[in-house]
Design an enzyme around this catalytic site. Structure first.
Site, short mmCIF file in Angstrom:
data_model
loop_
_atom_site.label_atom_id
_atom_site.label_comp_id
_atom_site.label_asym_id
_atom_site.label_seq_id
_atom_site.Cartn_x
_atom_site.Cartn_y
_atom_site.Cartn_z
N GLY A 143 45.42 -5.68 -55.42
CA GLY A 143 45.20 -4.47 -54.57
C GLY A 143 43.68 -4.31 -54.48
N ASN A 144 43.66 -3.16 -53.72
CA ASN A 144 42.08 -2.75 -53.49
C ASN A 144 41.82 -1.20 -53.84
OD1 ASN A 144 42.61 -0.82 -50.92
ND2 ASN A 144 43.66 -2.76 -50.36
N ARG A 145 40.44 -0.92 -53.65
CA ARG A 145 40.02 0.24 -54.15
C ARG A 145 40.07 1.46 -53.03
NH1 ARG A 145 37.03 -0.44 -58.58
NH2 ARG A 145 36.27 -2.51 -59.06
N SER A 146 40.98 1.41 -52.15
CA SER A 146 41.03 2.52 -51.28
C SER A 146 41.66 3.67 -52.04
CB SER A 146 41.56 1.87 -50.06
OG SER A 146 41.96 3.25 -49.11
#
Ligand code: C5P
Length: 223
Positions: A29-32
């Site tokens: 995933g990512n931090r958005s």
């Protein structure tokens, strides 16, 4: 007063970040946080637009007045965007999309095995949704906006990305040092395919969203 300068316009906004499943309990995933995309949806509603928001793993309350769809992965996001973009006057791709996904999703939880190291995770490339949309525009007047997070050479990398993606506007954030991701405030330069560059000073994500809609509304009015 911004009035209802987007009244009668249909806009499609994506927000959040994709999760690419590794096994039933793990993902890449990512931090958005989705905050900027949600601000874009809420401000578009306030300006009279009919808003479809495709929400990707966001833990925020639905913006009032927007039609919200939820998806998880890049492939699901592409499918949802493709289903919706045809009727949109403007598309804003604020979601952070993983460039790669695991080639296979394990059907059971991957186990640690004593004495044996971990297996590598093979990755395959995800579709570039934004580049695909600009290639297959629903109509020539459609305004397509991308977002880009850059850590260095922001303008140079932004210009190259705008050209590569074929979008009308690219909102370029400088990231790193705790900026942008998950924070309340944001700052950007918006690059236009017409060669324009508009600085948006550091401030609330709603203000940044309104400045982006100003640029979109100008282009829609110019038709
Ligand atoms: O290439 P990069 O990920 O920096 O581009 C960011 C922009 O492209 C965002 O608007 C994002 O929503 C979009 N994007 C996409 N499909 C991908 C990767 C990014 O639509 N696979």
């Amino acid at each position: 007063d911004l009035g209802a300068d987007l009244a009668g316009r249909r806009v499609l906004v994506t927000a959040g970040g994709t999760r690419e499943e590794i096994d039933p309990v793990r993902f890449l995933g990512n931090r958005s946080s989705g905050r900027q995309g949600y601000a874009l949806a809420a401000t578009a509603v306030a300006r009279g637009a009919e808003v479809t928001l495709i929400s990707v793993n966001v833990a925020l309350p639905d913006p009032a007045g927007a039609d919200v769809r939820r998806v998880g992965s890049a492939v699901e996001l592409e499918e949802a965007v493709r289903a919706e973009y045809g009727k949109a006057d403007a598309v804003v791709m604020a979601a952070a999309v993983a460039d790669f996904r695991p080639a296979r999703r394990a059907s059971g939880k991957i186990k640690k095995r004593a004495g044996v190291g971990p297996d590598p995770i093979e990755l395959v490339e995800n579709p570039d949704i934004l580049a695909g949309l600009t290639r297959d525009r629903a109509h020539p007047q459609q305004v397509i906006v991308g977002f880009a997070a850059e850590t260095d050479h922001v303008l140079e990398h932004g210009r190259a990305k705008l050209a590569r993606k074929g979008c009308d506007l690219l909102v370029v954030n400088q990231v790193g040092g705790g900026r942008a991701f998950g924070t309340e405030d944001n700052q950007a330069v918006v690059l236009g395919a017409d060669g324009s560059a508009t600085d948006i000073p550091y401030g609330p994500k709603d203000d940044l969203a309104d400045r982006v809609w100003d640029l979109v509304a100008d282009r829609l009015a110019a038709g």
